[in-house]
Design an enzyme around this catalytic site. Structure first.
Site, PDB file in Angstrom:
ATOM      1  N   ILE A   1      84.785  59.902 -81.094  1.00 49.20           N
ATOM      2  CA  ILE A   1      84.229  59.913 -79.745  1.00 49.20           C
ATOM      3  C   ILE A   1      82.710  59.794 -79.822  1.00 49.20           C
ATOM      4  O   ILE A   1      82.055  60.481 -80.618  1.00 49.20           O
ATOM      5  CB  ILE A   1      84.621  61.205 -79.010  1.00 49.20           C
ATOM      6  CG1 ILE A   1      86.146  61.326 -78.946  1.00 49.20           C
ATOM      7  CG2 ILE A   1      84.026  61.234 -77.609  1.00 49.20           C
ATOM      8  CD1 ILE A   1      86.633  62.668 -78.430  1.00 49.20           C
ATOM      9  N   CYS A   2      82.163  58.917 -78.988  1.00 54.41           N
ATOM     10  CA  CYS A   2      80.727  58.697 -78.977  1.00 54.41           C
ATOM     11  C   CYS A   2      80.034  59.756 -78.133  1.00 54.41           C
ATOM     12  O   CYS A   2      80.191  59.805 -76.914  1.00 54.41           O
ATOM     13  CB  CYS A   2      80.422  57.298 -78.427  1.00 54.41           C
ATOM     14  SG  CYS A   2      78.660  56.944 -78.312  1.00 54.41           S
ATOM     15  N   LEU A   3      79.298  60.639 -78.796  1.00 54.84           N
ATOM     16  CA  LEU A   3      78.502  61.662 -78.134  1.00 54.84           C
ATOM     17  C   LEU A   3      77.117  61.691 -78.773  1.00 54.84           C
ATOM     18  O   LEU A   3      76.945  61.294 -79.933  1.00 54.84           O
ATOM     19  CB  LEU A   3      79.144  63.045 -78.289  1.00 54.84           C
ATOM     20  CG  LEU A   3      80.475  63.315 -77.580  1.00 54.84           C
ATOM     21  CD1 LEU A   3      80.999  64.680 -77.982  1.00 54.84           C
ATOM     22  CD2 LEU A   3      80.306  63.245 -76.077  1.00 54.84           C
TER      23      LEU A   3
ATOM     24  N   HIS B   1      75.514  58.880 -83.068  1.00 58.29           N
ATOM     25  CA  HIS B   1      74.067  58.832 -82.792  1.00 58.29           C
ATOM     26  C   HIS B   1      73.323  59.805 -83.710  1.00 58.29           C
ATOM     27  O   HIS B   1      72.811  60.837 -83.263  1.00 58.29           O
ATOM     28  CB  HIS B   1      73.799  59.187 -81.328  1.00 58.29           C
ATOM     29  CG  HIS B   1      74.365  58.210 -80.352  1.00 58.29           C
ATOM     30  ND1 HIS B   1      73.797  56.974 -80.112  1.00 58.29           N
ATOM     31  CD2 HIS B   1      75.478  58.286 -79.566  1.00 58.29           C
ATOM     32  CE1 HIS B   1      74.523  56.328 -79.218  1.00 58.29           C
ATOM     33  NE2 HIS B   1      75.547  57.105 -78.873  1.00 58.29           N
TER      34      HIS B   1
ATOM     35  N   SER C   1      81.873  54.655 -75.952  1.00 53.88           N
ATOM     36  CA  SER C   1      82.720  54.167 -77.033  1.00 53.88           C
ATOM     37  C   SER C   1      83.785  55.215 -77.355  1.00 53.88           C
ATOM     38  O   SER C   1      83.474  56.385 -77.596  1.00 53.88           O
ATOM     39  CB  SER C   1      81.867  53.906 -78.283  1.00 53.88           C
ATOM     40  OG  SER C   1      82.673  53.457 -79.342  1.00 53.88           O
TER      41      SER C   1
END
Length: 232
Positions: free
Chosen positions: A86-88, A94, A122
């Protein structure tokens, strides 16, 4: 192998998490691998996820806390893809925005908050409110099929078993004895028939005044009137 500083940091954070749990979140490390954490997010009331239990993993790098972890979710939820990172801003998507001061509690709070949001990212998916609610309803049953989940979170397995028992119990309505009711009805009718009504009560005939008694009374009356005349 994780650094000594990494192990100490994760152990410290686990103790802090046990002392001050994150609302709607349960998390703990794998007993065989301190770098692998498992979590359960409980859907907040007033959201499409209410009543849902969402199981997932956090994989910390050996360099933690200087590098961010990877986060994924196993339970179908309608918000994130399953078994995908999971995009965080707090995840390894990041690394440039990662802050070493962030903790496991910070990560879990951020994940829960982002799940309730609808911003695309994403690893996210789009679904209707009805679909999210349907997935929430079956989430616990889905999780309990997972061996690791059952081992890591026995309290949720017990909760699921209690739900099954509750669903299987159906209130038994008392059955009415029709034969008794019929007998009672017949008895009542018979009783009503036996009650003396003005039509059913025996009629008492009026008895006429005897003639001889009438003559006797007239005679006595005549004698009483005649007595004063005889004394004159």
């Amino acid at each position: 192998m994780p650094d000594k500083a990494c192990i100490q940091r994760l152990n410290k954070e686990y103790k802090a998490l046990c002392k001050e749990p994150v609302s709607h979140v349960v998390a703990c490390p794998n007993s065989k691998d301190i770098l692998e954490w498992h979590y359960v997010l409980e859907g907040s009331e007033g959201t499409p996820f209410a009543g849902g239990y969402y199981y997932g993993k956090i994989k910390f790098p050996p360099e933690y806390p200087y590098k961010p972890p990877g986060i994924s979710m196993t339970t179908p939820n309608g918000r994130f893809m399953t078994q995908k990172k999971i995009c965080l801003s707090m995840s390894d998507f990041h690394p440039e925005s990662w802050n070493p001061m962030w903790s496991v509690s910070s990560i879990l709070n951020g994940l829960l908050s982002f799940m309730m949001d609808s911003s695309p990212t994403s690893g996210s998916v789009s679904s209707t409110v009805a679909e999210k609610q349907r997935l929430a309803k079956v989430s616990l049953a889905f999780n309990c099929k997972n061996t690791t989940f059952r081992r890591m979170f026995p309290e949720y397995v017990e909760k699921y078993n209690q739900q099954l028992v509750s669903e299987q119990r159906s209130p038994e309505l008392p059955q009415t004895d029709n034969s008794s009711s019929e007998k009672l009805g017949k008895s009542s009718v018979e009783d009503m028939k036996n009650v003396d009504t003005p039509n059913n009560m025996p009629i008492k005939r009026k008895q006429s005044f005897p003639t001889w008694m009438m003559l006797l009374l007239v005679l006595i009356f005549g004698v009483i009137i005649a007595l004063p005349l005889l004394q004159l």
